[in-house]
Design an enzyme around this catalytic site. Sequence first.
Site, mmCIF file in Angstrom:
data_model
loop_
_atom_site.group_PDB
_atom_site.id
_atom_site.type_symbol
_atom_site.label_atom_id
_atom_site.label_comp_id
_atom_site.label_asym_id
_atom_site.label_seq_id
_atom_site.Cartn_x
_atom_site.Cartn_y
_atom_site.Cartn_z
ATOM 1 N N ASN A 23 33.475 37.295 28.230
ATOM 2 C CA ASN A 23 34.654 37.933 28.816
ATOM 3 C C ASN A 23 35.871 37.067 28.526
ATOM 4 O O ASN A 23 35.762 35.845 28.430
ATOM 5 C CB ASN A 23 34.488 38.050 30.340
ATOM 6 C CG ASN A 23 35.697 38.685 31.008
ATOM 7 O OD1 ASN A 23 36.218 39.709 30.534
ATOM 8 N ND2 ASN A 23 36.168 38.093 32.095
ATOM 9 N N GLY A 67 43.611 47.595 24.454
ATOM 10 C CA GLY A 67 42.681 47.021 23.482
ATOM 11 C C GLY A 67 43.313 46.117 22.439
ATOM 12 O O GLY A 67 42.893 46.117 21.279
ATOM 13 N N SER A 68 44.278 45.296 22.855
ATOM 14 C CA SER A 68 44.854 44.401 21.833
ATOM 15 C C SER A 68 43.920 43.226 21.524
ATOM 16 O O SER A 68 43.885 42.754 20.384
ATOM 17 C CB SER A 68 46.255 43.933 22.225
ATOM 18 O OG SER A 68 46.221 42.960 23.215
ATOM 19 N N GLU A 73 45.377 34.666 23.788
ATOM 20 C CA GLU A 73 44.117 35.409 23.932
ATOM 21 C C GLU A 73 43.649 35.956 22.589
ATOM 22 O O GLU A 73 42.483 35.853 22.219
ATOM 23 C CB GLU A 73 44.292 36.578 24.914
ATOM 24 C CG GLU A 73 44.526 36.160 26.348
ATOM 25 C CD GLU A 73 44.516 37.361 27.288
ATOM 26 O OE1 GLU A 73 43.655 38.239 27.152
ATOM 27 O OE2 GLU A 73 45.389 37.409 28.178
ATOM 28 N N HIS A 101 39.579 36.136 30.169
ATOM 29 C CA HIS A 101 40.312 36.238 31.433
ATOM 30 C C HIS A 101 41.667 35.554 31.273
ATOM 31 O O HIS A 101 41.738 34.446 30.725
ATOM 32 C CB HIS A 101 39.500 35.573 32.558
ATOM 33 C CG HIS A 101 40.169 35.689 33.889
ATOM 34 N ND1 HIS A 101 40.178 36.868 34.621
ATOM 35 C CD2 HIS A 101 40.877 34.798 34.613
ATOM 36 C CE1 HIS A 101 40.858 36.680 35.743
ATOM 37 N NE2 HIS A 101 41.291 35.438 35.764
ATOM 38 N N ARG A 139 36.157 46.645 35.130
ATOM 39 C CA ARG A 139 35.124 47.171 36.029
ATOM 40 C C ARG A 139 34.106 46.093 36.320
ATOM 41 O O ARG A 139 33.676 45.373 35.417
ATOM 42 C CB ARG A 139 34.409 48.341 35.371
ATOM 43 C CG ARG A 139 34.585 49.616 36.107
ATOM 44 C CD ARG A 139 33.700 50.695 35.625
ATOM 45 N NE ARG A 139 32.650 50.991 36.597
ATOM 46 C CZ ARG A 139 32.848 51.500 37.782
ATOM 47 N NH1 ARG A 139 34.067 51.776 38.182
ATOM 48 N NH2 ARG A 139 31.842 51.735 38.601
ATOM 49 N N ILE A 140 33.753 46.011 37.596
ATOM 50 C CA ILE A 140 32.736 45.024 37.979
ATOM 51 C C ILE A 140 31.372 45.570 37.589
ATOM 52 O O ILE A 140 31.059 46.745 37.824
ATOM 53 C CB ILE A 140 32.824 44.752 39.501
ATOM 54 C CG1 ILE A 140 34.137 44.028 39.795
ATOM 55 C CG2 ILE A 140 31.616 43.953 39.977
ATOM 56 C CD1 ILE A 140 34.474 43.918 41.257
ATOM 57 N N LEU A 141 30.572 44.709 36.967
ATOM 58 C CA LEU A 141 29.240 45.114 36.517
ATOM 59 C C LEU A 141 28.200 44.674 37.550
ATOM 60 O O LEU A 141 28.348 43.636 38.196
ATOM 61 C CB LEU A 141 28.947 44.483 35.156
ATOM 62 C CG LEU A 141 29.878 44.983 34.041
ATOM 63 C CD1 LEU A 141 29.878 44.035 32.848
ATOM 64 C CD2 LEU A 141 29.483 46.399 33.606
HETATM 65 C C1 GAR Z 1 44.050 40.886 28.785
HETATM 66 O O1 GAR Z 1 45.107 40.069 29.212
HETATM 67 C C2 GAR Z 1 42.749 40.400 29.380
HETATM 68 O O2 GAR Z 1 42.651 39.004 29.473
HETATM 69 C C3 GAR Z 1 42.799 41.021 30.747
HETATM 70 O O3 GAR Z 1 43.307 42.314 30.521
HETATM 71 C C4 GAR Z 1 44.177 42.287 29.385
HETATM 72 C C5 GAR Z 1 43.733 43.348 28.435
HETATM 73 O O4 GAR Z 1 44.633 43.485 27.363
HETATM 74 N N1 GAR Z 1 41.507 41.061 31.354
HETATM 75 C C6 GAR Z 1 41.299 40.921 32.642
HETATM 76 O O5 GAR Z 1 42.196 40.766 33.454
HETATM 77 C C7 GAR Z 1 39.844 40.973 33.051
HETATM 78 N N2 GAR Z 1 39.678 40.560 34.402
HETATM 79 P P1 GAR Z 1 44.200 44.210 26.034
HETATM 80 O O6 GAR Z 1 43.619 45.571 26.451
HETATM 81 O O7 GAR Z 1 45.460 44.360 25.269
HETATM 82 O O8 GAR Z 1 43.194 43.359 25.353
#
Ligand code: GAR
Length: 216
Positions: A112, A17-18, A179, A114, A96-98
């Site tokens: 979202n 969850g960053s 991000e 990505h 998770r795919i919705l």
């Molecule tokens: C992030 O890099 C996000 O873009 C990716 O998971 C990571 C979560 O990091 N998401 C996906 O790949 C979705 N398909 P976080 O928990 O530190 O935010």
Amino acid sequence: MAGARKTRVAILISGRGSNMAALMEAARDPAYPAEIVLVVSNRPGAAGLERAAAAGIPTRAIDHTAFADRAGFDAALDATLRAADIDLVCLAGFMRILTPDFVAAWAGRMLNIHPSLLPLFKGTHTHRQALDAGVRLHGCTVHFVVPELDAGPIVAQAAIPVRQDDDPESLADRVIVQERRLYPAVLALVAGGRARLEGTRVVIAEAAPDGALFSL
Ligand code: GAR
């Protein structure tokens, strides 16, 4: 604006969850147009849940393994979001795919992030995919969610150069920095009504600080 109702946001996570933390931090500013009112994880052990709780945000774990199928999980998720009077959903490392029904119910109200410059490198292992393709630029994308995985109208992207000696970890380390910058900026645009959907594209109001959204 005093008295204006802020956009009520739920963040959906599966892990550390960053990105969620970056959104929560941005929303502490009284001038920010959104408030984070709920964090939901499909994994009860997700580290991000503790982080959100420590920041005083209500959390819910909805364990997907307790449901017979995707529809059951998505119905529980939908009910949780509605009970909290959520306006906008932010997927932040939600792995998770919705179902199409859930996505339809939240169409135009779900974002979202990505870790690639979509439409390149959908799915998982995006940094490995970028290295294998030999691209010189890589990055991240925030987009509205549609039923097709990692598709949907793009709101904004941030790019980084790929270096000769990069590996998936070094790329991930630099992309995640972008991000955490991009997602709060995009949420401000969407919640503030400065980014709106027009068919399959997103139009950003002229006043948008696009210098803050595109970087090298
Ligand atoms: C992030 O890099 C996000 O873009 C990716 O998971 C990571 C979560 O990091 N998401 C996906 O790949 C979705 N398909 P976080 O928990 O530190 O935010």
